[in-house]
Design a protein around this motif. Structure first.
Motif, PDB file in Angstrom:
ATOM      1  N   TYR A  74      15.892  52.052 -24.861  1.00  0.00           N
ATOM      2  CA  TYR A  74      16.336  51.197 -23.754  1.00  0.00           C
ATOM      3  C   TYR A  74      16.769  49.836 -24.298  1.00  0.00           C
ATOM      4  CZ  TYR A  74      16.268  48.371 -19.534  1.00  0.00           C
ATOM      5  OH  TYR A  74      16.606  47.500 -18.512  1.00  0.00           O
ATOM      6  N   PHE A  75      15.942  49.241 -25.177  1.00  0.00           N
ATOM      7  CA  PHE A  75      16.253  47.928 -25.752  1.00  0.00           C
ATOM      8  C   PHE A  75      17.575  47.962 -26.530  1.00  0.00           C
ATOM      9  CE2 PHE A  75      11.408  47.023 -26.128  1.00  0.00           C
ATOM     10  CZ  PHE A  75      11.355  46.619 -24.807  1.00  0.00           C
ATOM     11  N   VAL A  76      17.791  49.035 -27.285  1.00  0.00           N
ATOM     12  CA  VAL A  76      19.004  49.169 -28.087  1.00  0.00           C
ATOM     13  C   VAL A  76      20.245  49.154 -27.194  1.00  0.00           C
ATOM     14  CG1 VAL A  76      20.313  50.823 -29.494  1.00  0.00           C
ATOM     15  CG2 VAL A  76      17.946  50.294 -30.074  1.00  0.00           C
ATOM     16  N   ASP A  77      20.137  49.739 -26.014  1.00  0.00           N
ATOM     17  CA  ASP A  77      21.276  49.821 -25.098  1.00  0.00           C
ATOM     18  C   ASP A  77      21.604  48.487 -24.417  1.00  0.00           C
ATOM     19  OD1 ASP A  77      21.659  52.483 -25.687  1.00  0.00           O
ATOM     20  OD2 ASP A  77      20.477  53.197 -23.981  1.00  0.00           O
ATOM     21  N   GLN A  78      20.723  47.513 -24.521  1.00  0.00           N
ATOM     22  CA  GLN A  78      20.941  46.211 -23.887  1.00  0.00           C
ATOM     23  C   GLN A  78      21.589  45.267 -24.905  1.00  0.00           C
ATOM     24  OE1 GLN A  78      20.235  46.402 -20.596  1.00  0.00           O
ATOM     25  NE2 GLN A  78      19.580  48.441 -21.186  1.00  0.00           N
ATOM     26  N   VAL A  79      22.860  45.005 -24.748  1.00  0.00           N
ATOM     27  CA  VAL A  79      23.652  44.249 -25.720  1.00  0.00           C
ATOM     28  C   VAL A  79      23.070  42.868 -25.995  1.00  0.00           C
ATOM     29  CG1 VAL A  79      25.933  43.273 -26.174  1.00  0.00           C
ATOM     30  CG2 VAL A  79      25.729  45.488 -25.045  1.00  0.00           C
ATOM     31  N   PHE A  80      22.577  42.198 -24.990  1.00  0.00           N
ATOM     32  CA  PHE A  80      22.152  40.825 -25.173  1.00  0.00           C
ATOM     33  C   PHE A  80      20.905  40.682 -26.044  1.00  0.00           C
ATOM     34  CE2 PHE A  80      18.831  41.229 -22.012  1.00  0.00           C
ATOM     35  CZ  PHE A  80      17.960  40.201 -22.305  1.00  0.00           C
ATOM     36  N   VAL A  81      20.131  41.754 -26.215  1.00  0.00           N
ATOM     37  CA  VAL A  81      18.875  41.658 -26.958  1.00  0.00           C
ATOM     38  C   VAL A  81      19.134  41.253 -28.405  1.00  0.00           C
ATOM     39  CG1 VAL A  81      16.876  42.932 -27.832  1.00  0.00           C
ATOM     40  CG2 VAL A  81      17.602  43.230 -25.475  1.00  0.00           C
ATOM     41  N   GLU A  82      20.022  41.961 -29.082  1.00  0.00           N
ATOM     42  CA  GLU A  82      20.319  41.627 -30.481  1.00  0.00           C
ATOM     43  C   GLU A  82      20.904  40.225 -30.601  1.00  0.00           C
ATOM     44  OE1 GLU A  82      22.102  44.148 -33.830  1.00  0.00           O
ATOM     45  OE2 GLU A  82      21.892  45.541 -32.145  1.00  0.00           O
ATOM     46  N   GLN A  83      21.821  39.893 -29.704  1.00  0.00           N
ATOM     47  CA  GLN A  83      22.435  38.561 -29.731  1.00  0.00           C
ATOM     48  C   GLN A  83      21.384  37.482 -29.505  1.00  0.00           C
ATOM     49  OE1 GLN A  83      25.264  39.067 -26.590  1.00  0.00           O
ATOM     50  NE2 GLN A  83      26.813  39.996 -27.906  1.00  0.00           N
ATOM     51  N   HIS A  84      20.486  37.720 -28.577  1.00  0.00           N
ATOM     52  CA  HIS A  84      19.472  36.730 -28.254  1.00  0.00           C
ATOM     53  C   HIS A  84      18.473  36.574 -29.405  1.00  0.00           C
ATOM     54  CE1 HIS A  84      17.760  33.947 -25.454  1.00  0.00           C
ATOM     55  NE2 HIS A  84      16.564  34.460 -25.655  1.00  0.00           N
ATOM     56  N   LEU A  85      18.107  37.666 -30.036  1.00  0.00           N
ATOM     57  CA  LEU A  85      17.223  37.587 -31.198  1.00  0.00           C
ATOM     58  C   LEU A  85      17.862  36.743 -32.303  1.00  0.00           C
ATOM     59  CD1 LEU A  85      15.771  41.198 -31.459  1.00  0.00           C
ATOM     60  CD2 LEU A  85      14.468  39.100 -31.073  1.00  0.00           C
ATOM     61  N   GLN A  86      19.148  36.936 -32.510  1.00  0.00           N
ATOM     62  CA  GLN A  86      19.862  36.160 -33.529  1.00  0.00           C
ATOM     63  C   GLN A  86      19.861  34.670 -33.181  1.00  0.00           C
ATOM     64  OE1 GLN A  86      20.967  37.509 -36.405  1.00  0.00           O
ATOM     65  NE2 GLN A  86      21.348  35.419 -37.058  1.00  0.00           N
ATOM     66  N   GLN A  87      20.101  34.341 -31.919  1.00  0.00           N
ATOM     67  CA  GLN A  87      20.077  32.943 -31.480  1.00  0.00           C
ATOM     68  C   GLN A  87      18.696  32.332 -31.663  1.00  0.00           C
ATOM     69  OE1 GLN A  87      21.406  33.306 -27.445  1.00  0.00           O
ATOM     70  NE2 GLN A  87      23.578  33.163 -27.976  1.00  0.00           N
ATOM     71  N   LEU A  88      17.658  33.087 -31.310  1.00  0.00           N
ATOM     72  CA  LEU A  88      16.292  32.592 -31.487  1.00  0.00           C
ATOM     73  C   LEU A  88      15.992  32.339 -32.962  1.00  0.00           C
ATOM     74  CD1 LEU A  88      14.338  34.855 -28.984  1.00  0.00           C
ATOM     75  CD2 LEU A  88      14.688  32.379 -28.796  1.00  0.00           C
ATOM     76  N   GLN A  89      16.436  33.246 -33.813  1.00  0.00           N
ATOM     77  CA  GLN A  89      16.204  33.078 -35.250  1.00  0.00           C
ATOM     78  C   GLN A  89      16.879  31.814 -35.773  1.00  0.00           C
ATOM     79  OE1 GLN A  89      17.395  36.749 -37.102  1.00  0.00           O
ATOM     80  NE2 GLN A  89      15.796  37.897 -36.048  1.00  0.00           N
ATOM     81  N   GLU A  90      18.094  31.565 -35.334  1.00  0.00           N
ATOM     82  CA  GLU A  90      18.798  30.347 -35.754  1.00  0.00           C
ATOM     83  C   GLU A  90      18.066  29.106 -35.254  1.00  0.00           C
ATOM     84  OE1 GLU A  90      22.823  30.804 -34.357  1.00  0.00           O
ATOM     85  OE2 GLU A  90      23.142  32.559 -35.633  1.00  0.00           O
TER      86      GLU A  90
END
Length: 129
Positions: free
Chosen positions: A57-73
């Protein structure tokens, strides 16, 4: 003793199996969007624990990966800017580590299209890091 362990394993499996079916994946996913770092930290921990049941389910949600990247930055910047403060040294580094672990797990889930609690998934995640 073995009966108790079997019952615990069965209960845990049943609980994990019910997470996606009962709609618990989505609310946890949105904890990552909180402005409160403590909420995000708890959300990441829950996210990590729920990956076996909710990973697809998480993989299918596009914003999750993008948001993780933003949080990491953001956390990388925070860790660097607060590196002279004794109280926060390592806090943002630990959040970065957790978010990278989650990101690696999502990558494995995406590639295999399955998220399980197997040792193979754990080994795959660590090979991604």
């Amino acid at each position: 003793d073995s009966t108790l362990k079997a019952d615990e394993a069965s209960s845990q499996s049943s609980l994990l199996d019910g997470l996606e079916v009962n709609g618990w994946c989505e609310p946890v996913m949105h904890l990552l969007s909180s402005q409160n770092v403590d909420v995000v930290e708890k959300g990441l921990a829950a996210f990590q624990a729920m990956l076996p049941a909710c990973g697809n389910y998480f993989v299918d949600q596009v914003f999750v990966e993008q948001h993780l990247q933003q949080l990491q930055e953001q956390w990388n910047d925070e860790d660097v800017s607060q590196s002279d403060s004794d109280t926060t040294v390592g806090y943002f580094s630990s959040l970065l580590d957790i978010s990278r672990d989650v990101q690696a797990a999502l990558k494995v889930c995406k590639q295999s299209r399955t998220c399980t609690r197997s040792k193979d998934l754990t080994a795959s995640i660590h090979s991604e890091l």
